[in-house]
Design a protein around this motif. Sequence first.
Motif, PDB file in Angstrom:
ATOM      1  N   ASP A  81       0.792  -1.236   0.000  1.00  0.00           N
ATOM      2  CA  ASP A  81       0.000   0.000   0.000  1.00  0.00           C
ATOM      3  C   ASP A  81       0.822   1.282   0.000  1.00  0.00           C
ATOM      4  O   ASP A  81       0.268   2.370   0.050  1.00  0.00           O
ATOM      5  CB  ASP A  81      -0.992  -0.005   1.182  1.00  0.00           C
TER       6      ASP A  81
ATOM      7  N   GLU B 294       4.216   3.790  -1.553  1.00  0.00           N
ATOM      8  CA  GLU B 294       4.641   4.277  -2.866  1.00  0.00           C
ATOM      9  C   GLU B 294       5.133   3.101  -3.702  1.00  0.00           C
ATOM     10  O   GLU B 294       5.831   2.230  -3.188  1.00  0.00           O
ATOM     11  CB  GLU B 294       5.759   5.308  -2.696  1.00  0.00           C
ATOM     12  N   TYR B 295       4.809   3.104  -4.992  1.00  0.00           N
ATOM     13  CA  TYR B 295       5.214   2.060  -5.941  1.00  0.00           C
ATOM     14  C   TYR B 295       4.630   0.691  -5.625  1.00  0.00           C
ATOM     15  O   TYR B 295       5.148  -0.330  -6.077  1.00  0.00           O
ATOM     16  CB  TYR B 295       6.758   1.939  -6.002  1.00  0.00           C
TER      17      TYR B 295
ATOM     18  N   ASP C 278       1.898  -0.555  -6.629  1.00  0.00           N
ATOM     19  CA  ASP C 278       1.128  -1.161  -7.727  1.00  0.00           C
ATOM     20  C   ASP C 278       1.840  -2.377  -8.314  1.00  0.00           C
ATOM     21  O   ASP C 278       1.229  -3.426  -8.533  1.00  0.00           O
ATOM     22  CB  ASP C 278       0.900  -0.143  -8.858  1.00  0.00           C
TER      23      ASP C 278
END
Lengths: 531, 531
Positions: free
Chosen positions: A231, A233-234, A236
């Motif tokens: 959850d 940064e980055y 995804d």
Amino acid sequence: MIMQKIGVQCLGNRVKFTVWAPEKERMQLQLTSPRKQAFEMIKQEDGYFEFVLDEAGAGFQYFFSPNGNNRFPDPASQYQPEGVHGASEVVDHSAFRWEDQDWKGLPFEDLIIYELHVGTFTPEGTFEAIIPRLEKLAATGINAIELMPVNEFPGNRNWGYDGVYPYAVHSAYGGPDKLKSLVNAAHKAGIAVILDMVYNHLGPEGNYFGEFGPYFTDSYKTPWGRAINLDGEYSDGVREYFSENPVFWYEKYHLDGLRLDAIHTIYDNSAKHFWEVVYQKLNRARQQNGRSFHMIAESDLNSPHVVKSPEVGGLGFTAQWLDDFHHASYVLLDNQGRKRYEDFGQTSQLLKAYTDGFVHSGEYVKFRKRRHGASSVGISGTKFVVFNQNHDQIGNRVGGERLSMLVDFERQKLAAAVIMLSPYVPMLFMGEEYGEDAPFFYFVSHSDEELIQLVVEGRKKEFESFDWDSEPLNPQQEDTFNRSKIVWEKQAGGKYKIMHDWHKALITLRKTNPALRNFDKNDIRATLVNE
Amino acid sequence: MIMQKIGVQCLGNRVKFTVWAPEKERMQLQLTSPRKQAFEMIKQEDGYFEFVLDEAGAGFQYFFSPNGNNRFPDPASQYQPEGVHGASEVVDHSAFRWEDQDWKGLPFEDLIIYELHVGTFTPEGTFEAIIPRLEKLAATGINAIELMPVNEFPGNRNWGYDGVYPYAVHSAYGGPDKLKSLVNAAHKAGIAVILDMVYNHLGPEGNYFGEFGPYFTDSYKTPWGRAINLDGEYSDGVREYFSENPVFWYEKYHLDGLRLDAIHTIYDNSAKHFWEVVYQKLNRARQQNGRSFHMIAESDLNSPHVVKSPEVGGLGFTAQWLDDFHHASYVLLDNQGRKRYEDFGQTSQLLKAYTDGFVHSGEYVKFRKRRHGASSVGISGTKFVVFNQNHDQIGNRVGGERLSMLVDFERQKLAAAVIMLSPYVPMLFMGEEYGEDAPFFYFVSHSDEELIQLVVEGRKKEFESFDWDSEPLNPQQEDTFNRSKIVWEKQAGGKYKIMHDWHKALITLRKTNPALRNFDKNDIRATLVNE
């Protein structure tokens, strides 16, 4: 077939290489076999690098080199023929000749699960060596084998929870093709294959993930250190990496389900929970394929949300292990068990395990120094897997003793009946069906000396806190592994044969008596006789 | 009245002292006024120490001394007359003469909320000084004031988010009795009172919680360090400490609701979620009292679960702030806003804010370097609070500028219409109704020199990362606070009066036009004209 985003793909006589490294400027594909050659990969908008190599296919070996520095194996490697530190190898999944076209899977409530460690199930310790034993298992009534993790791990001796490549099949077990052969043979024998997968951490040795991207986060702490970044940064790319994994095993290896390790240490504070993403991807794949696929959670939460569907705020698992059932039953069978499970020991707890599911449903639990759990009253029995022992309970004893070494023969028979006649899906640990009495120890085969020392010391410390009176064996020594192998031939005679026949009879009873196939918890009554 | 477990209670002419310290052997109650005397408290089974003092009552001052060592204020102190480091004082809640017996609260969808910082709303900066202004607010149509946190904080200047005693009322604002007087007067004027509460951390100065018990956990990291321990060992007492807090404010102070700060940094992996416990306790209290009580979340998750009920896996909040609405609207009004809100700037986003709610419902968000949010389509408009500015957006600008300093008069009027005619519950920031143009800066009044330095430096660093072109004022300087005070008299004339009349007209329109009181999102259409 679901569009594959993660990992290498064979497209006819071309190979598409893909790797996620959102903060890197450049990425080199370094071919090492059949020839040495380097290629600059092309960065995509979403943090992935891609490269399509012509005239290439299965068996090609390669590394990736981020920003032109050191080279590392592919984080999404499907095969590491030379171990966790070696080159990755291209696998062509279209090459395997499947013969299980008629296999549609089995309903979860029909399963008799058999947990199996590939390395110690046979003298050879390979996928291939399992195949001749399938017939015997099927004759016993077992219709699902659950393999302890087979992802590439350091060396050739490990329970599997130190695996680092969740898309790869362990080389010493036989690699991708041999796993497919096993699944193919199992399906022909009417046996489903479930794989134990670890998404809560990645093993300590051969873990080059940090060289590619932010797979880990400081936001949450797990027993293995930083949590998987689902959850931050980055995240995804990390979410894609793990959420595509179940569909990969379903489609490429024809697997029938996964067992997910310690899901309570997988943290996600996103609006759309990671497991909801997995649930949706699997539903699409199931619709296309028509075969069933089961997701079994190991959860320490005692939370009914785990097996509820995402539509009502749940995580969407098919079922979860019911540890409370084990604790409640085991402590009644073995009085010594009270030392380890101080919050268990009342017969009424086993009754509650039968009628409700979770024994701890909000009560204060001494071991945890807090109240624990919520009620699972009314939740179908098909949502829980019960067992008298699994790798954890046996292997985390200093002596690695199975139940057969702890309680007398009649109690072992009683224990078998307790699970086989329960309104839950039963699971045996390899050899349990004939009362195997070989120990099952914790073993590793790391190559990093510092890490070996850490594991040995950590193990000692863990046992100290449990107040055992002897020292654990050295997990790194090969003998610790060898002594954990089962002796399949035992079941042919003597008390082993009696125990084997007993299991067979119980399973037959379970499969043929309609009352024993009723999983509706509202129909279950349990009464204490002569407490 | 719900049985109170946390904190001091007056029982006739006796006082019952209670403090939770599960790992301590002994606890001393040290009376400091009206006389000096020490008492050994009695340890209960569940980690609480208790002592009942005869012939005692309101005004008695005391400390607790764990294990006979240093003495500290009561973690559940209800009054700190000499600040965060001083003695705690007994409050007798039965002594206050309430005159709001007829007050039944207001339905959430009827609210026009007015966020207010006690210290800068009036020259005096007290609860008492607010009372004469209630009539004017009511005449404008405002029917709810939302006080920024009033729990005891260090010194006498603070936004309130550095508060350390969630049961205490700040001394410099007038303490418990004066807050009650304000609530009493507000209710007589037809105005509800909502309190901003912080459960995600406890302020850095005067924080002696660690001396009593494990209030914090290493399992999760927040912007303020270790998270509140809601699921680890000994978390039962921490859960009780915070989960009883809303009912305390509801019953003892007749409050109409709470606004909960940054709930996305409150972690709980338990089977029964902390907010579900709060929800159930509040429901019981509401049933007994009959008055409404609203729970408003500040959430950075863009998750529809926040406002759904626990029965469907939600957190059970009445409503949540809709930050996306602000960003979508503000960036259209002020082109400069694009620098700060790089993911906003399209008119279609404001349309989506009107029709759906969350603008980011799963899309990639540059600012967060990941996809963010889930859809809130179909969720009633009563579940969201919208605003053109609040303390955060103003005070976290280097110049502390309100919207009135950033956009022209006609745009300010448009902004007012955008929220007042929306299908959501609108909120104003004090002075906004007449176009106040005083700045609202970030200010503190710590006494710890090292901490002051940290805050000043941290502030500078924060602004650097936002690429502002000037330096922030020193938050510790009194002038920074004084310049943030609003000038109430402005509204009597000129452009301020025009703006005030405009707000009044909009609120009247909202209250009288049935179409503007329809919160059903399925009835909302938004069309782009001349993009």
